[in-house]
Every structure is written in C-alpha cells, then in structure tokens.
Write a protein that holds these residues in place. Structure first.
Motif, mmCIF file in Angstrom:
data_model
loop_
_atom_site.group_PDB
_atom_site.id
_atom_site.type_symbol
_atom_site.label_atom_id
_atom_site.label_comp_id
_atom_site.label_asym_id
_atom_site.label_seq_id
_atom_site.Cartn_x
_atom_site.Cartn_y
_atom_site.Cartn_z
ATOM 1 N N ARG A 1 -0.039 45.922 8.163
ATOM 2 C CA ARG A 1 0.452 45.267 9.197
ATOM 3 C C ARG A 1 1.506 46.103 10.187
ATOM 4 N N SER A 2 0.796 47.483 10.343
ATOM 5 C CA SER A 2 1.195 48.174 11.415
ATOM 6 C C SER A 2 0.426 48.175 12.774
ATOM 7 N N PRO A 3 1.262 47.464 13.643
ATOM 8 C CA PRO A 3 0.586 47.365 14.958
ATOM 9 C C PRO A 3 -0.023 48.749 15.531
ATOM 10 N N GLU A 4 0.779 49.730 15.493
ATOM 11 C CA GLU A 4 0.425 51.326 15.818
ATOM 12 C C GLU A 4 -1.109 51.654 15.115
ATOM 13 N N LYS A 5 -1.082 51.338 13.722
ATOM 14 C CA LYS A 5 -2.393 51.728 13.068
ATOM 15 C C LYS A 5 -3.306 50.793 13.327
ATOM 16 N N PHE A 6 -3.115 49.749 13.564
ATOM 17 C CA PHE A 6 -4.126 48.526 14.054
ATOM 18 C C PHE A 6 -4.625 49.190 15.392
ATOM 19 N N LEU A 7 -3.858 49.452 16.354
ATOM 20 C CA LEU A 7 -4.428 49.865 17.622
ATOM 21 C C LEU A 7 -5.013 51.173 17.595
ATOM 22 N N PHE A 8 -4.533 52.204 16.926
ATOM 23 C CA PHE A 8 -5.092 53.257 16.952
ATOM 24 C C PHE A 8 -6.431 53.242 16.146
ATOM 25 N N GLN A 9 -6.636 52.491 15.368
ATOM 26 C CA GLN A 9 -8.057 52.417 14.725
ATOM 27 C C GLN A 9 -8.917 51.968 15.825
ATOM 28 N N ILE A 10 -8.478 50.879 16.392
ATOM 29 C CA ILE A 10 -9.488 50.180 17.359
ATOM 30 C C ILE A 10 -10.113 51.406 18.446
ATOM 31 N N GLU A 11 -8.922 51.935 18.806
ATOM 32 C CA GLU A 11 -9.259 53.073 19.813
ATOM 33 C C GLU A 11 -10.222 54.177 19.148
ATOM 34 N N SER A 12 -9.961 54.386 18.143
ATOM 35 C CA SER A 12 -10.538 55.539 17.547
ATOM 36 C C SER A 12 -12.006 55.124 17.191
ATOM 37 N N PHE A 13 -12.424 54.090 16.838
ATOM 38 C CA PHE A 13 -13.498 53.613 16.213
ATOM 39 C C PHE A 13 -14.430 53.308 17.539
ATOM 40 N N ALA A 14 -13.859 52.978 18.630
ATOM 41 C CA ALA A 14 -14.406 52.500 19.859
ATOM 42 C C ALA A 14 -14.706 54.091 20.599
ATOM 43 N N ALA A 15 -13.887 54.996 20.294
ATOM 44 C CA ALA A 15 -14.184 56.391 20.634
ATOM 45 C C ALA A 15 -15.321 56.978 20.154
ATOM 46 N N ALA A 16 -15.605 56.606 18.925
ATOM 47 C CA ALA A 16 -16.914 57.017 18.251
ATOM 48 C C ALA A 16 -17.781 56.343 18.396
ATOM 49 N N GLY A 17 -17.970 55.323 19.247
ATOM 50 C CA GLY A 17 -19.178 54.501 19.609
ATOM 51 C C GLY A 17 -19.518 53.079 19.145
#
Length: 453
Positions: A65-81
């Motif tokens: 339930r952490s917005p920061e973790k949620f957004l960071f993961q989306i950005e990181s997975f997108a960066a990984a393709g």
C-alpha cells in the motif's frame, strides 16, 4: 532515499531471478497491495492463471500500500522492457501518476477497484485502456435492502465504517443509509464508528455498543467482512439473540463464518475474475484491440453469499484447484467472434458515476467530450447490450436452489436515474435479466448523524 535503495535492490533481484530475456514484452506484471491479505491471495491466483493461460510470464508486484513503491516498480519494470501491467493501485492519486507514466512510456495498462476523482482513461491517453470495479454505492444500497428483509422492515442497527479516507467504504455506507431512507423508515442507525477494516477493531467497537445499547441492536452493517466477524464474536460473547450481520468483500477465510451462521449476507466481488480479466485486457491491447469509449470504464458484477449458497461458492471458487474460467476465451484478439467475458459488465458514464456524482469537479475540468458523444450516438447502449448478450456463463451465478440468493448484480448509470442490472440463475441454468431502481440521494446523513432517527 532508503526506500529507493531498497527498491533498487528488489529490481536487481528480479532481473537476476527471471533473467534479462524474461523481462521482455511478453512479461506481464500484476500490481496489488500484499499477499498477507486474503483477498489479494485469490486476486493473485486469478491474475497468474490468466497470464499463464495466455502463454506469458507472470510477475506479482506487491507494494504494501505504498504509492512510492507502486510507482517505482511500474517505472522499473517499464525500463526493463515490460509492456503489459495491470492490477490494483494503493491510492486513487497514484492512478493519475501511473496512467500518465504508461502513456509516456507506451506501456499497456488496465486497473481495478481504484480510480482517481474526475480522471478517466481518456484523460491520460490510449495506453491506459480500462478501469473496472464494482460499484460501492450500489453494493451498500442492496445490502440495505437485505438488512430490511432480515429485520422485516423494523429495527435498530449500527454501522461499522472503514476509515475516513476510504472511498469504497464511505460510499457503501451512503448506499446503505439511502436504502433505509427510501424503503425502511422504521429501521434506524443508532451507532456508527470507524473500525479501520480490522477484525479486532470491529470487536472492540461492538463491545462498546453493547455496553451502551444492550439488546437494542438488531443488526450491524459493515463495510468489510473482517470487521463483522469481530462484531459477531462480541455479540455472541454478550449472549445477545442473533444480531444480523450484513457486510461486503467476501474472503476465502471468512466463508466458514457464513457456513456457521455468524455472518448472514456478504457481498462477493469476484476479485479473482477481475484480476484475470484485466490481464486479458492488456494482452488484447498489446495485440491490437482498442476499447471503445464506453469500454474504458466498466462496472463489474457482485453477488450476495449467504448460508443458502455458501457451499456452492466454496465448491466453485474456494478450492485450491485452478478456477474453471477459460481465460483465453475472454480474449477479443484470440476469439474475435466468440469471445466470452464469463462475467457481467456494464459501461460507466462518467458524468453520473457514483464515485464522483457527489463531488465537485476540479476547477476548469471537463470530462472528455468523447464520452458525451458516445452516449448521444447510442454507442453506450450498443456496448451495454453486447455485454449483456455475451454473459451466458450461468456457472458463475449462484444456483436456482439458493433462491432468493440466486443472482448477480451490477450498477447501471446509463439513464438519468441509477439502476442495477440483476441476472438470476433459474432452473436448467436459464439466466433471467431484470432491472431495479437504485435512487441517488443527496441528503444522506454523514458519519455520526445516524439515519431515520
């Protein structure tokens, strides 16, 4: 900074675990709060089954339930393709950030349950394809009708709210009070308190009510099952005659509480189906399907689980074996002519959406004109009829033998007045459709103001 470092370590671990080639355009990521929550265990199961049925690799990205973790993961997975992400967002505000990001990075995204106030997929752009979720106001309203039936139209009730910022919880109470005001003037609300969706808090709040009201309490309406489990225990310990418990968000672990009669009516929202369905949605988007304007926001079906149908529900959805859904058959690209949603959905018209109708629009904001154009052209009605026609999966509806609890329901705001579509399962698995009115009310008492007092 510490949080970012921890998340960086998490991403490196994921890449090491799955390999660089695995984090490709055929990897699908599902976001949700936490595995410790029983609801999200089945949510994860439905998502995983759908992704694997589609022949892709599944990654679960819980965010605590952490917005920061949620957004960071989306950005990181997108960066990984990764090009396909779907699931639950920890806050309504994070939906805006996520949907803007996926459109910048051209990642296909569909979400469930949470949507920001006055923010549609068309506000973000085409890569935010769809929002789906059950309507909390309609859930609460029909829960109020059930309480009225159980009490034969007369009695005193208490209400367990979730927490002050919970949109779904607050709207469920609004619906409950509206149902009493419209239909049962002799049923009152004599006590109400926030219990944070927690069993122990539901227990302690109910103990306080019992000390204050004693055996005056005829029923307790709750905005989440766990609180009512605690409330039922408190009532039993106090030696009260049966206090009716009506609540929502059926969890696998609480089905036994319905079986033994501790809980009377619990709304089930088919979270496992929603998760799998949105996996199929982003898969279809990546493979060329584009939702029509009415399909960008859709209400999903719910049902009431009671002692009459709980054994059916456990047998159908509560086992460890795979669900009986044909996930590939849901696909608009794999089955363009004979796709089967295996659940009922109704398009949402944003201007009358119950999440927003009580809220002022932000200054200068207007709902994208495409929604009004789709309504005026008849496209909304066309999509509504299409999904109703496609809903033939009688096995997901409680059986005729559990009457009067042999139906599913879904919100419908396509007319000026709010309604609910009801689909009943009759003998020989015949499905019968009807519509009931669910009036909007703008005079519903707020927290602490009771109802019909």
């Amino acid at each position: 900074m510490v949080q970012v470092k921890k998340l960086s370590v998490l991403l490196i671990a994921l890449i090491a675990l799955f390999g660089v080639t695995a984090l490709s355009t055929e990897t699908m990521v599902c976001t949700y709060a936490q595995m410790a929550n029983d609801f999200f265990l089945t949510f994860d199961k439905g998502a995983r089954e759908a992704v694997e049925a589609l022949g892709n690799m599944y990654i679960a990205a819980s965010d605590d339930r952490s917005p920061e973790k949620f957004l960071f993961q989306i950005e990181s997975f997108a960066a990984a393709g990764v090009k396909m992400i779907f699931g639950y967002s920890p806050t309504i505000e994070s939906v805006i950030q996520a949907s803007n990001f996926v459109n910048r990075e051209k990642v296909y995204y569909a979400n469930i349950l949470e949507i920001a106030d006055w923010w549609t997929p068309l506000d973000a752009g085409p890569y935010y394809g769809q929002f789906i979720g059950p309507d909390a106001y309609v859930d609460g309203y029909l829960g109020g009708l059930e309480m009225g039936r159980l009490l034969n139209g007369e009695g005193e009730t208490c209400v367990l709210w979730g927490f002050p910022g919970s949109k779904a919880g607050n709207d469920r109470v609004r619906g409950y009070k509206a149902a009493l005001m419209e239909n049962f003037p002799n049923i009152t609300v004599i006590g109400e308190e926030y219990a944070d969706f927690i069993r122990d808090k539901g227990y302690s709040v109910t103990k306080d009510w019992i000390a204050k009201f004693g055996d005056r309490i005829d029923g307790i309406f709750g905005t989440a099952t766990s609180m009512n489990v605690g409330a039922a225990i408190a009532c039993e310990e106090a030696g009260l005659d049966h206090v009716f418990q009506v609540t929502t968000d059926a969890n696998k672990s609480n089905l036994v509480d319905i079986q033994d009669g501790s809980l009377d009516v619990v709304a089930g929202i088919y979270g496992f189906w929603m998760a799998g369905r949105q996996a199929v949605t982003v898969y279809d988007m990546k493979n060329g399907w584009k939702p029509t304007v009415p399909e960008t926001m859709m209400s999903t079906m719910q049902t009431f689980i009671t002692p009459e149908n709980v054994d059916w529900y456990i047998e159908t959805f509560g086992k460890d074996a795979p669900y009986d859904y044909d996930w590939k058959k849901m696909s608009r690209t794999l089955h363009p002519d004979d796709w089967d949603p295996q659940g009922l959905l109704v398009p949402i018209y944003p201007e009358r959406f119950t999440n927003w109708i009580y809220l002022d629009k932000p200054r200068g904001y207007e709902v994208p004109k495409e929604y009004k154009e789709a309504m005026e052209s008849g496209l909304y009605q066309e999509i509504y009829e299409l999904y109703l026609e496609k809903f033939t999966a009688a096995w997901v509806v409680p059986p005729f033998e559990s009457s009067p609890y042999n139906y599913v329901f879904v919100a419908n705001n396509l007319e000026e007045g709010l309604r609910a579509d009801i689909v009943k399962r009759m003998e020989n698995d015949v499905l019968v459709h009807e519509v009931i009115d669910v009036p909007y009310r703008f005079d519903i008492p707020d927290f602490g103001e009771g109802c019909n007092n």
